[in-house]
Design an enzyme around this catalytic site. Structure first.
Site, PDB file in Angstrom:
ATOM      1  CG  ASP A 157      -5.541  -5.847   2.265  1.00  0.00           C
ATOM      2  OD1 ASP A 157      -6.081  -6.948   2.492  1.00  0.00           O
ATOM      3  OD2 ASP A 157      -5.406  -5.367   1.121  1.00  0.00           O
ATOM      4  CG  MET A 201      -2.678   2.792   4.955  1.00  0.00           C
ATOM      5  SD  MET A 201      -3.314   4.470   4.876  1.00  0.00           S
ATOM      6  CE  MET A 201      -4.287   4.395   3.365  1.00  0.00           C
ATOM      7  CB  SER A 222      -0.953  -0.034   1.195  1.00  0.00           C
ATOM      8  OG  SER A 222      -1.857   1.064   1.156  1.00  0.00           O
ATOM      9  CB  THR A 223       1.262   4.120   2.347  1.00  0.00           C
ATOM     10  OG1 THR A 223      -0.145   4.266   2.491  1.00  0.00           O
ATOM     11  CG2 THR A 223       1.923   5.487   2.308  1.00  0.00           C
ATOM     12  CG  HIS A 257      -4.085  -1.077  -0.693  1.00  0.00           C
ATOM     13  ND1 HIS A 257      -3.854  -0.930   0.653  1.00  0.00           N
ATOM     14  CD2 HIS A 257      -4.515  -2.349  -0.864  1.00  0.00           C
ATOM     15  CE1 HIS A 257      -4.148  -2.068   1.274  1.00  0.00           C
ATOM     16  NE2 HIS A 257      -4.541  -2.944   0.378  1.00  0.00           N
TER      17      HIS A 257
END
Length: 335
Positions: A273, A270, A150-151, A177
């Site tokens: 998941d 973050m 993600s991030t 993401h």
């Protein structure tokens, strides 16, 4: 929208890049939101100057969709991005509020030292040529490496893919993401720098050695067996899936197909998941790796995966390609 977050105070604004740099220097904010399309000095130039002179976390908020500008901004130092509607209606702009709040909250957990280190000293990508299979503890060959992020994920994935200049004898599947309209461009960028054949996944795409499939933004990537081969299925997320493309959904689907021939990898990001997917993958016999806090931009996803007790090894990003190769039963040849 920003001031609706209890921990946030908007200390200033600017209408162009030149003014923006002056305001950042004068006000020393904890976070900057940045458009890429501005008069006098565009967002790219401002971002370069900020990272060189007054480094600060930057979230790009841009109407640019489906091209490389956002990924260029991430490479220059932005920590994340949000797409805003191209229309001027205020009700359309309010649609980004939830995404904005979530990503600003992530900045509070940001490993800013790691972000700044990467920008000031870009990582030296070490090529990982692979030779013939080598003796190893595991008795089963890894056919597929599944990666969730993600991030901070796009630059991390870029580093990993760039380390594979030769065509590897295993496949990769990735859930990063990301909203719709960006993953095809992202796949194209990875494809240009890697020995993998990388593209945005489509229904019916075969999962074969040397190919990497990226889950389309806003969709989930799953797998089914058809006519003696495994193919991708792109499906809509359910209402309960907060993060999309879902790493949990991809890991669980991959585990059902490949079992102990799967290697699941959780990178920076973050939220949680991937944690449930890691449990299902491990129970099916898969191996699991997680990125260490030392190299993560945000340690949320790897931390939650590690807390399940199902992670086999925690490694830094620069060691991840080598560890992947070793666990796939191949002998890395360095230098």
């Amino acid at each position: 929208m920003l001031e609706a977050i209890p921990e946030v105070q908007v200390v200033g604004y600017a209408t162009n890049g030149e003014e923006g740099i002056r305001r950042v220097i004068d006000l020393a904010p904890d976070l900057v939101t940045l458009d890429l399309e501005m008069p006098r000095m565009d967002g790219f130039t401002m971002l370069r100057i900020l990272m060189a002179s007054s480094p600060v976390p930057v979230i790009v908020i841009s109407s640019t969709r489906g091209d490389e500008k956002v990924f260029k901004a991430l490479e220059l130092g932005a920590v994340d991005f949000i797409t805003k509607p191209t229309g001027v209606a205020s009700e359309d702009l309010l649609n980004i509020q939830e995404d904005l709040h979530e990503k600003v909250q992530a900045v509070f957990k940001l490993n800013i030292a790691q972000v700044l280190h990467k920008r000031l000293e870009p990582p030296r990508v070490e090529e990982v040529p692979v030779s013939q299979p080598a003796p190893r503890p595991a008795s089963t060959t890894i056919d597929v490496v599944a990666i969730g992020s993600s991030t901070g994920g796009p630059p991390a994935l870029q580093d990993i893919f760039a380390s594979f200049k030769q065509v590897p004898p295993f496949a990769m599947v990735i859930s990063q993401h990301m909203p719709g309209g960006f993953t095809r461009t992202f796949a194209d960028r990875l494809n240009r720098s890697s020995g993998f054949e990388v593209w945005e996944a489509r229904d019916g795409d075969a999962v074969v050695p040397g190919r990497a499939l990226i889950a389309p933004g806003g969709k989930n990537l799953t797998f089914v067996e058809a006519d003696g081969k495994v193919v991708a299925q792109v499906v809509d997320p359910t209402d309960k899936e907060r993060y999309v493309p879902s790493v949990d959904v991809m890991f669980a689907s991959a585990a059902r197909i490949w079992k102990n021939r799967l290697l699941a990898v959780v990178l920076t990001g973050m939220g949680n998941d991937g944690a449930e997917g890691v449990v299902q993958a491990k129970r099916a016999g898969a191996q699991v790796l997680a990125e260490s806090e030392e190299s993560c931009v945000v340690f949320g996803m790897p931390r939650e995966a590690i807390l399940t007790g199902m992670v086999d090894k925690v490694v830094t990003l620069d060691q991840m390609p080598r560890e992947i190769v070793l666990r796939c039963g191949l002998a890395p040849r360095f230098g």
